[in-house]
Design a protein around this motif. Sequence first.
Motif, PDB file in Angstrom:
ATOM      1  N   ARG B 116       0.842  -1.206   0.000  1.00  0.00           N
ATOM      2  CA  ARG B 116       0.000   0.000   0.000  1.00  0.00           C
ATOM      3  C   ARG B 116       0.878   1.258   0.000  1.00  0.00           C
ATOM      4  NH1 ARG B 116      -4.261  -2.401   4.503  1.00  0.00           N
ATOM      5  NH2 ARG B 116      -4.941  -4.144   3.262  1.00  0.00           N
ATOM      6  N   ARG B 117       0.233   2.423   0.078  1.00  0.00           N
ATOM      7  CA  ARG B 117       0.965   3.698   0.077  1.00  0.00           C
ATOM      8  C   ARG B 117       1.991   3.786  -1.064  1.00  0.00           C
ATOM      9  NH1 ARG B 117       2.504   4.399   6.423  1.00  0.00           N
ATOM     10  NH2 ARG B 117       0.499   3.747   7.242  1.00  0.00           N
ATOM     11  N   LYS B 118       1.650   3.200  -2.195  1.00  0.00           N
ATOM     12  CA  LYS B 118       2.512   3.253  -3.390  1.00  0.00           C
ATOM     13  C   LYS B 118       3.851   2.567  -3.169  1.00  0.00           C
ATOM     14  CE  LYS B 118       0.370   7.546  -4.868  1.00  0.00           C
ATOM     15  NZ  LYS B 118       0.513   9.002  -4.909  1.00  0.00           N
ATOM     16  N   GLU B 119       3.943   1.701  -2.183  1.00  0.00           N
ATOM     17  CA  GLU B 119       5.205   1.006  -1.926  1.00  0.00           C
ATOM     18  C   GLU B 119       5.031  -0.503  -2.087  1.00  0.00           C
ATOM     19  OE1 GLU B 119       7.767   3.853   0.948  1.00  0.00           O
ATOM     20  OE2 GLU B 119       6.366   2.543   2.003  1.00  0.00           O
ATOM     21  N   LEU B 120       6.159  -1.205  -2.072  1.00  0.00           N
ATOM     22  CA  LEU B 120       6.140  -2.665  -2.199  1.00  0.00           C
ATOM     23  C   LEU B 120       6.970  -3.280  -1.076  1.00  0.00           C
ATOM     24  CD1 LEU B 120       6.765  -2.860  -6.051  1.00  0.00           C
ATOM     25  CD2 LEU B 120       4.654  -3.566  -4.900  1.00  0.00           C
ATOM     26  N   TYR B 121       6.521  -4.448  -0.607  1.00  0.00           N
ATOM     27  CA  TYR B 121       7.375  -5.307   0.203  1.00  0.00           C
ATOM     28  C   TYR B 121       8.155  -6.165  -0.777  1.00  0.00           C
ATOM     29  CZ  TYR B 121       4.277  -4.226   4.195  1.00  0.00           C
ATOM     30  OH  TYR B 121       3.561  -3.610   5.179  1.00  0.00           O
ATOM     31  N   TRP B 122       9.416  -6.396  -0.524  1.00  0.00           N
ATOM     32  CA  TRP B 122      10.187  -7.182  -1.488  1.00  0.00           C
ATOM     33  C   TRP B 122      11.385  -7.858  -0.845  1.00  0.00           C
ATOM     34  CZ3 TRP B 122      15.322  -5.965  -2.893  1.00  0.00           C
ATOM     35  CH2 TRP B 122      15.810  -4.759  -2.327  1.00  0.00           C
ATOM     36  N   ALA B 123      11.888  -8.871  -1.548  1.00  0.00           N
ATOM     37  CA  ALA B 123      13.120  -9.574  -1.150  1.00  0.00           C
ATOM     38  C   ALA B 123      13.653 -10.283  -2.386  1.00  0.00           C
ATOM     39  CB  ALA B 123      12.829 -10.588  -0.046  1.00  0.00           C
ATOM     40  N   THR B 124      14.964 -10.520  -2.410  1.00  0.00           N
ATOM     41  CA  THR B 124      15.547 -11.283  -3.520  1.00  0.00           C
ATOM     42  C   THR B 124      16.145 -12.575  -2.978  1.00  0.00           C
ATOM     43  OG1 THR B 124      17.720 -10.226  -3.315  1.00  0.00           O
ATOM     44  CG2 THR B 124      16.138  -9.175  -4.791  1.00  0.00           C
ATOM     45  N   PRO B 135      13.813  -8.932   3.976  1.00  0.00           N
ATOM     46  CA  PRO B 135      12.649  -8.228   3.436  1.00  0.00           C
ATOM     47  C   PRO B 135      12.748  -6.724   3.702  1.00  0.00           C
ATOM     48  CG  PRO B 135      12.061  -9.229   5.538  1.00  0.00           C
ATOM     49  CD  PRO B 135      13.477  -9.661   5.216  1.00  0.00           C
ATOM     50  N   ALA B 136      12.174  -5.965   2.763  1.00  0.00           N
ATOM     51  CA  ALA B 136      12.212  -4.514   2.891  1.00  0.00           C
ATOM     52  C   ALA B 136      10.904  -3.940   2.375  1.00  0.00           C
ATOM     53  CB  ALA B 136      13.378  -3.951   2.089  1.00  0.00           C
ATOM     54  N   VAL B 143      13.372  -0.814  -5.517  1.00  0.00           N
ATOM     55  CA  VAL B 143      13.328  -2.273  -5.430  1.00  0.00           C
ATOM     56  C   VAL B 143      14.379  -2.875  -6.356  1.00  0.00           C
ATOM     57  CG1 VAL B 143      11.909  -4.323  -5.883  1.00  0.00           C
ATOM     58  CG2 VAL B 143      10.877  -2.283  -4.833  1.00  0.00           C
ATOM     59  N   VAL B 144      15.258  -3.715  -5.810  1.00  0.00           N
ATOM     60  CA  VAL B 144      16.246  -4.434  -6.623  1.00  0.00           C
ATOM     61  C   VAL B 144      15.504  -5.484  -7.438  1.00  0.00           C
ATOM     62  CG1 VAL B 144      18.227  -5.999  -6.530  1.00  0.00           C
ATOM     63  CG2 VAL B 144      18.097  -4.049  -4.965  1.00  0.00           C
ATOM     64  N   TYR B 195       7.072  -6.049  10.754  1.00  0.00           N
ATOM     65  CA  TYR B 195       6.278  -4.845  10.453  1.00  0.00           C
ATOM     66  C   TYR B 195       7.006  -3.970   9.421  1.00  0.00           C
ATOM     67  CZ  TYR B 195       3.263  -5.774  14.532  1.00  0.00           C
ATOM     68  OH  TYR B 195       2.385  -6.309  15.415  1.00  0.00           O
ATOM     69  N   LEU B 196       8.294  -3.804   9.589  1.00  0.00           N
ATOM     70  CA  LEU B 196       9.138  -2.976   8.709  1.00  0.00           C
ATOM     71  C   LEU B 196       8.791  -1.494   8.704  1.00  0.00           C
ATOM     72  CD1 LEU B 196       9.590  -5.243   5.520  1.00  0.00           C
ATOM     73  CD2 LEU B 196      10.747  -5.377   7.735  1.00  0.00           C
ATOM     74  N   ARG B 197       7.675  -1.142   9.323  1.00  0.00           N
ATOM     75  CA  ARG B 197       7.317   0.278   9.429  1.00  0.00           C
ATOM     76  C   ARG B 197       6.988   0.574  10.881  1.00  0.00           C
ATOM     77  NH1 ARG B 197       3.045   0.149   4.592  1.00  0.00           N
ATOM     78  NH2 ARG B 197       4.274   0.992   2.871  1.00  0.00           N
ATOM     79  N   ARG B 198       7.275   1.800  11.287  1.00  0.00           N
ATOM     80  CA  ARG B 198       6.887   2.229  12.630  1.00  0.00           C
ATOM     81  C   ARG B 198       5.387   2.482  12.651  1.00  0.00           C
ATOM     82  NH1 ARG B 198      10.407   3.686  16.058  1.00  0.00           N
ATOM     83  NH2 ARG B 198      12.606   3.761  15.505  1.00  0.00           N
TER      84      ARG B 198
END
Lengths: 345, 213
Positions: B116-124, B135-136, B143-144, B195-198
């Motif tokens: 959401r919020r125009k962002e992505l969760y991702w990992a390689t 994860p980020a 995003v890589v 969570y990755l976000r506060r």
Amino acid sequence: MADQPLVLGFETSCDETGVGLVRGQTLLSDALATSMAEHERFGGVVPEIASRAHLEAMVPTVHRALSEAGVTAGDVDAIAVTSGPGLTGALLVGVAAAKAYALALDVPLYGVNHLAAHVAVDELEHGRLAEPTIAMLVSGGHSSLLLVPDLTRDVQPLGQTIDDAAGEAFDKVARVLGLPFPGGPPIDRAAREGDPASIAFPRGLTGPRDAFYDFSFSGLKTAVARWVEARERAGEPVPVADVAAAFQEAVVDVLTAKAVRACRDHGVDHLVIGGGVAANSRLRALAAERCAAAGIVLRTPSPRLCTDNGAMVAALGSRLVEAGVAPSAVDLGADSSLPIDVVSR
Amino acid sequence: MLVLALDTATPTLVVGLARWAPGSGAEVLAERAVASGNRHAELLTPTIRAVLADAGHSMGDLDAVVTGLGPGPFTGLRVGVVTAAAVADARGLPVVGVCSLDAIGSGARTVVTDARRKELYWATYAADDRRTTGPAVDRPEDVVRTPPLVGDAVAGSQRLGVPVTAAEVTTAGLLRAAAPQLGAPATAGPLEPLYLRRPDAVPPALRKAVSQP
Ligand SMILES: [Zn+2]
């Protein structure tokens, strides 16, 4: 007593993670974790912080409740959980946990109304409620007057706040006076040194044309802020104790007058007061005085049980089991604005 | 051992039952993926019940629980994590949490899901499924992109501007990610969501005047 059902109750509607155990109407344990300190600097409960804290505290709080009661999870006969009203994200942690324990232990689950649970908790200390009873619930999240013909199936709303909850007004006035959050206890303490008659603050919704069972605290809160600001602008010291006492008197005067009138109008001679604000010493004293004068039997849980806890949910769950009310469906969820006349769902 | 696996990190609720043994991997006995959206709390326990019935097992047969820890939308994510914790606690079972992205696709890849919020969760990931980044949670440009890109095809393709192949969390993926900890449950870490976000929380400004002079 051992043949009465052992009920485990979960409460996560706001910032308290409560897990309690009752057998019949006997309180066995009441374990509580709170994230209040984490909200303090925000001056109010931050939903996401509360939800994270509920998740962290859940299993340890269950363990404390079980060990304090001297029972094991396998002894539990039924589970009850607050499914509303409250903060959605916070409610869902408790609902999901309760559903999982019920599934894993193969016991029935009751999703219950938080407000009805505030009424039910009084039975743990004072025995079976007289029905009908009038109930007044006042806290940081709610201010309601209820007619309760049958706590398990028939709870009727008479009135509620049209703006701030009573507890919210305490929080906001505490802020104006530089007192800590939550505002109830520090105002109660400060008010003991003050003169309640020193300042005439307005009594909301007490005019002849007003909806008599509804409450309004927003105007009072603004009046207090104006009064304090005027003092500050004039460079005069703010008499904190007097302001606290006069504000508190305005709140409890309205609350008790409306509760007593609800009893009279409905021919009911029993009143229960619950919720966090019911721990206020002046509210308890004035309610006792006015109920005595009106021939009403007043019941108030001890302050510890007035605030949100798991035992109140277990107490209501126990009543539902006893009354043969059907358990909740498997797709039970949370309803942040669950109507008060829905006791269980 | 018989393992209940579940994940609520994405709009698709996943519940599976698998037989697992160290060295020989997982045999999935039953699995359900429910397009549950934001109704994870309502549908998770009924789905667990259904998966157990599908496989002809009961709660008492379970030996361990595995749950995705996200990243994912917080409210739904917590439903899965607290459910896994409660089931395991009630039955006295070990519980293992894994990164949900680890359970999407296999081999060398970039996994993206909707943050959401125009962002992505991702990992390689490397060819041996080892996570190499994340994860980020980031804006699409950060995003890589190690091909192939898999995960949330709609949000991923839209935001990255390149095709993302649809792939979801699977029971096999959860078991694969959990294998090291299932083999040695004492090493399983605490069940903390990624969570990755506060939390969104802004202290209110100092008291504002309610009236003007
Ligand atoms: Zn309450």
